[in-house]
Design an enzyme around this catalytic site. Structure first.
Site, PDB file in Angstrom:
ATOM      1  N   LYS A 197       0.289  -1.160   0.608  1.00  0.00           N
ATOM      2  CA  LYS A 197       0.241  -0.161  -0.071  1.00  0.00           C
ATOM      3  C   LYS A 197       1.221   1.180  -0.097  1.00  0.00           C
ATOM      4  O   LYS A 197       0.238   2.699  -0.810  1.00  0.00           O
ATOM      5  CB  LYS A 197      -1.311  -0.025   1.402  1.00  0.00           C
ATOM      6  CG  LYS A 197       0.036  -0.040   2.343  1.00  0.00           C
ATOM      7  CD  LYS A 197      -0.043   0.991   2.853  1.00  0.00           C
ATOM      8  CE  LYS A 197       1.188   0.999   4.505  1.00  0.00           C
ATOM      9  NZ  LYS A 197       0.947   2.479   5.415  1.00  0.00           N
ATOM     10  N   VAL A 285      11.398   7.958   8.233  1.00  0.00           N
ATOM     11  CA  VAL A 285      11.935   6.582   6.355  1.00  0.00           C
ATOM     12  C   VAL A 285      10.610   6.877   5.863  1.00  0.00           C
ATOM     13  O   VAL A 285       9.720   6.388   7.027  1.00  0.00           O
ATOM     14  CB  VAL A 285      12.118   5.129   6.969  1.00  0.00           C
ATOM     15  CG1 VAL A 285      12.924   4.638   5.586  1.00  0.00           C
ATOM     16  CG2 VAL A 285      13.476   5.804   7.529  1.00  0.00           C
TER      17      VAL A 285
END
Length: 340
Positions: A197, A285
């Site tokens: 996703k 991140v």
């Protein structure tokens, strides 16, 4: 006797879960890899960088209700359950370095990614690096932005493991009146849904940055879900998993939320920023960047039709413009939607 839980990685999500567990009465040990940050969290009882304003529980009634340390061996050794909350590309390094101390532990992973090179899911990486049985490995995944869970806004998540007993145990440990946990034995589907996703979310950011409108955003989510499901079926996942909270639920929130790091990457790409400058400017991140490379290679290796992933890969790593990627997607040969 209540189990002691060690949280490896005190970013926003690791910190949020550590606070949740400590407030439930568990002894929590948190590892922060930067020493002065670890010392600051322990002293001020707050993660001022990633979660300012969310204070840690008072340690007055317990020696180690919530202890933060820069000593990884100490933190791993003291936990019965190890919660891995570091980025996916760090998981193997942590597991290999702590292999001996991890023996006999139960592992809960919250990283969402597929390892570059090996193309392994996180449970596979953990098993490969430590030899720990899959019966003692679990992935916790779902639409759960730390910014909201830390404020005790209602959220749901899935505890997926090959062991129903372990999944039920983690459900009981993490469940609160604002944090609802479901169990699943579809470890493959939950991990693939949570990882892929993020790729579609980069596309959603590109769509937003190009001002393509709501129709395009809806189409991207719908067709992105088809790609994710196609990939999952190839590797033995239950297709129904992708219509649940660890599939479409996580996809919706990551594609639409301002909290989404992966969506943020896409927005900046659409505005002409280079990938390297975007990454250099982020403290946290964006897992979708590395995962795009892994999933693209998987799709090529196994002949899985993933056109959105292919175009996002080309934008990220081959210098294709977002405008050309959109044209490539919209002008493909006509297809039937009844592909399943």
């Amino acid at each position: 006797m209540m189990k002691k839980i060690s949280v490896i990685g005190m970013g926003s999500w690791g910190t949020t879960l550590a606070i949740l567990l400590a407030e439930k009465g568990f002894s929590v040990f948190g590892w922060e890899w930067i020493k002065n940050r670890a010392e600051g969290m322990e002293k001020y009882r707050e993660n001022k960088i990633f979660l300012p304003g969310c204070h840690f529980p008072d340690n007055a009634n317990s020696k180690y209700r919530m202890k933060i340390s820069n000593d990884l061996d100490f933190v791993v050794e003291n936990g019965d359950i190890i919660l891995l909350a570091v980025p996916s590309h760090i998981i193997r390094k942590i597991c290999e370095s702590e292999k001996n101390l991890l023996a006999g532990k139960q592992i809960v992973n919250v990283a969402k990614g597929i390892e570059n090179g090996s193309l392994m899911r996180m449970s596979e990486v953990i098993h490969d690096a430590t030899g720990i049985s899959y019966e003692n490995i679990l992935t916790l995944s779902g639409p759960t932005h730390a910014e909201e869970v830390s404020k005790k806004l209602p959220a749901t998540i899935v505890a997926a493991s090959k062991s129903k007993e372990f999944a039920k145990q983690i459900q009981n440990i993490f469940m609160t009146d604002f944090f609802r946990v479901y169990t699943s034995n579809d470890l493959v589907g939950v991990e693939l849904g949570g990882s892929t996703k993020n790729i579609i979310a980069i596309g959603a950011g590109i769509s937003s940055g190009m001002n393509l409108g709501d129709n395009a955003a809806a189409a991207l989510i719908a067709r992105g879900l088809r790609e994710i499901t196609r990939l999952g079926i190839k590797f033995g996942a239950n297709p129904h998993t992708f219509s649940g909270i660890s599939g479409i639920g996580d996809l919706i929130v990551t594609c639409g939320s301002e909290h989404s790091r992966n969506r943020h990457v896409g927005v900046l790409l659409a505005k002409g920023k280079s990938l390297q400058k975007i990454i250099d400017g982020m403290e946290m991140v964006a897992e979708g960047v590395k995962t795009t490379k892994s999933v693209y290679y998987l799709s090529e290796k196994f002949g899985i039709d993933m056109p959105i992933t292919r175009q996002i890969y080309r934008v990220l790593f081959e210098g294709l413009s977002p405008q050309q990627a959109l044209r490539n997607l919209m002008t493909r040969e006509g297809k039937s939607e009844e592909e399943f």
